[in-house]
Design an enzyme around this catalytic site. Sequence first.
Site, PDB file in Angstrom:
ATOM      1  N   ASP A   1     -12.191 -10.300  -1.123  1.00 44.78           N
ATOM      2  CA  ASP A   1     -13.515 -10.396  -0.503  1.00 44.78           C
ATOM      3  C   ASP A   1     -14.458  -9.514  -1.306  1.00 44.78           C
ATOM      4  O   ASP A   1     -14.022  -8.552  -1.950  1.00 44.78           O
ATOM      5  CB  ASP A   1     -13.536 -10.090   1.003  1.00 44.78           C
ATOM      6  CG  ASP A   1     -12.875  -8.788   1.413  1.00 44.78           C
ATOM      7  OD1 ASP A   1     -12.763  -7.861   0.581  1.00 44.78           O
ATOM      8  OD2 ASP A   1     -12.472  -8.677   2.584  1.00 44.78           O
TER       9      ASP A   1
ATOM     10  N   GLU B   1       0.800  -1.239   0.000  1.00 45.63           N
ATOM     11  CA  GLU B   1       0.000   0.000   0.000  1.00 45.63           C
ATOM     12  C   GLU B   1       0.830   1.286   0.000  1.00 45.63           C
ATOM     13  O   GLU B   1       0.574   2.188   0.785  1.00 45.63           O
ATOM     14  CB  GLU B   1      -0.965  -0.005   1.192  1.00 45.63           C
ATOM     15  CG  GLU B   1      -1.898  -1.195   1.190  1.00 45.63           C
ATOM     16  CD  GLU B   1      -2.899  -1.189   2.352  1.00 45.63           C
ATOM     17  OE1 GLU B   1      -2.729  -0.374   3.275  1.00 45.63           O
ATOM     18  OE2 GLU B   1      -3.834  -1.990   2.318  1.00 45.63           O
TER      19      GLU B   1
ATOM     20  N   ASN C   1       2.180  -5.201  -3.193  1.00 48.20           N
ATOM     21  CA  ASN C   1       0.777  -5.506  -2.922  1.00 48.20           C
ATOM     22  C   ASN C   1      -0.005  -4.217  -2.652  1.00 48.20           C
ATOM     23  O   ASN C   1       0.482  -3.343  -1.934  1.00 48.20           O
ATOM     24  CB  ASN C   1       0.719  -6.413  -1.675  1.00 48.20           C
ATOM     25  CG  ASN C   1      -0.636  -7.045  -1.429  1.00 48.20           C
ATOM     26  OD1 ASN C   1      -1.183  -7.703  -2.325  1.00 48.20           O
ATOM     27  ND2 ASN C   1      -1.170  -6.887  -0.229  1.00 48.20           N
TER      28      ASN C   1
ATOM     29  N   HIS D   1     -10.281  -6.117  -2.579  1.00 54.15           N
ATOM     30  CA  HIS D   1     -11.403  -5.965  -1.641  1.00 54.15           C
ATOM     31  C   HIS D   1     -12.494  -5.216  -2.402  1.00 54.15           C
ATOM     32  O   HIS D   1     -12.430  -3.996  -2.555  1.00 54.15           O
ATOM     33  CB  HIS D   1     -10.971  -5.150  -0.417  1.00 54.15           C
ATOM     34  CG  HIS D   1      -9.927  -5.805   0.426  1.00 54.15           C
ATOM     35  ND1 HIS D   1     -10.179  -6.940   1.169  1.00 54.15           N
ATOM     36  CD2 HIS D   1      -8.629  -5.496   0.649  1.00 54.15           C
ATOM     37  CE1 HIS D   1      -9.080  -7.288   1.815  1.00 54.15           C
ATOM     38  NE2 HIS D   1      -8.120  -6.435   1.514  1.00 54.15           N
TER      39      HIS D   1
ATOM     40  N   GLU E   1      -6.126 -10.732  -1.387  1.00 53.50           N
ATOM     41  CA  GLU E   1      -6.981 -10.479  -0.206  1.00 53.50           C
ATOM     42  C   GLU E   1      -8.444 -10.410  -0.618  1.00 53.50           C
ATOM     43  O   GLU E   1      -9.206  -9.553  -0.144  1.00 53.50           O
ATOM     44  CB  GLU E   1      -6.569  -9.179   0.501  1.00 53.50           C
ATOM     45  CG  GLU E   1      -5.098  -9.147   0.877  1.00 53.50           C
ATOM     46  CD  GLU E   1      -4.688  -7.913   1.675  1.00 53.50           C
ATOM     47  OE1 GLU E   1      -5.563  -7.177   2.184  1.00 53.50           O
ATOM     48  OE2 GLU E   1      -3.472  -7.675   1.786  1.00 53.50           O
TER      49      GLU E   1
END
Length: 301
Positions: A236, A127, A168, A205, A234
């Site tokens: 979702d 990030e 990432n 996400h 990650e």
Amino acid sequence: GTTLGASAAEKGRYFGAAVAANKLSDATYVGILNREFNMVTPENEMKWDATEPSQGQFNYTNADRIVSHAQANGMRVRGHALAWHSQQPGWAQNLSGTALRQAMVNHITQVATHYRGKIYAWDVVNEAFADSGGGRRDSNLQRTGNDWIEVAFRTARAADPAAKLCYNDYNTDNWTWEKTQAVYNMVKDFKARGVPIDCVGLQSHFNSGSPYPGNYRTTLQNFAALGVDVQITELDIEGSGTTQATTYGNVVKDCLAVSRCTGITVWGIRDSDSWRASGTPLLFDGNGNKKPAYTAVLDAL
Ligand code: XIL
């Protein structure tokens, strides 16, 4: 295959989950983990605040529990994350300049050396880009100098030459977004200059503010064309029922369509394990039952 991991393996991919050490005593949780997944990411246990709570004092207890569980059950491990602006210990938050840069380098060296040979891929830097404007995120690490990211990658490579080294981030799924372009240009520059980078992780996400984009496959393809693997790290997806299931299936199809998309990790197992305070973004309900999203993923694999 009849499970996510076995089906992904038939396609030369892995299927992983974020795992919390304190849930390894939950029989329902461990039952699903061992049955369905062949990659694990420690959800918090390898972060800077967890592994170096005091400067120079390393604590690997909880991360080691996850790595041991993975090894005992034939799963590989994604390491997460060596350098990040968030979840830093208080002492690091209070450092700057050369002292912080040296602390970062020492942290990466120590943690990557401790796990040398046991990690499939490290999220070396997490990030580091701003959500808008196409530039770097302002952080204490960024203020040590723009080269902090490549220093982190070179340090990780020296400590564990066999691990794949990933950058990432989130909101890097939509090809038209300037954050995606900014990360793409950094990876392109790193490849051109020989900075050691092997993979790009798309957190993915997905929610109403950053929905699954129709150009997701294009994004995966374009990163892969730079000569790096891409991983969905990650995943979702906000929502429920058929709508959510269809999106999950589309994400899997997009990954399988890109030969260098090497695997998918969901950020938790049951909806009740999600970091999202509310909602039902995962593949299993709170009782551990398979949701329509699970079936859509298995069918797509
Ligand atoms: C989250 C964890 O799931 C939570 O338990 C913790 O409180 C905060 O961090 N991007 C990342 C992950 O890279 O490390 C974050 O994990 C979710 C967003």
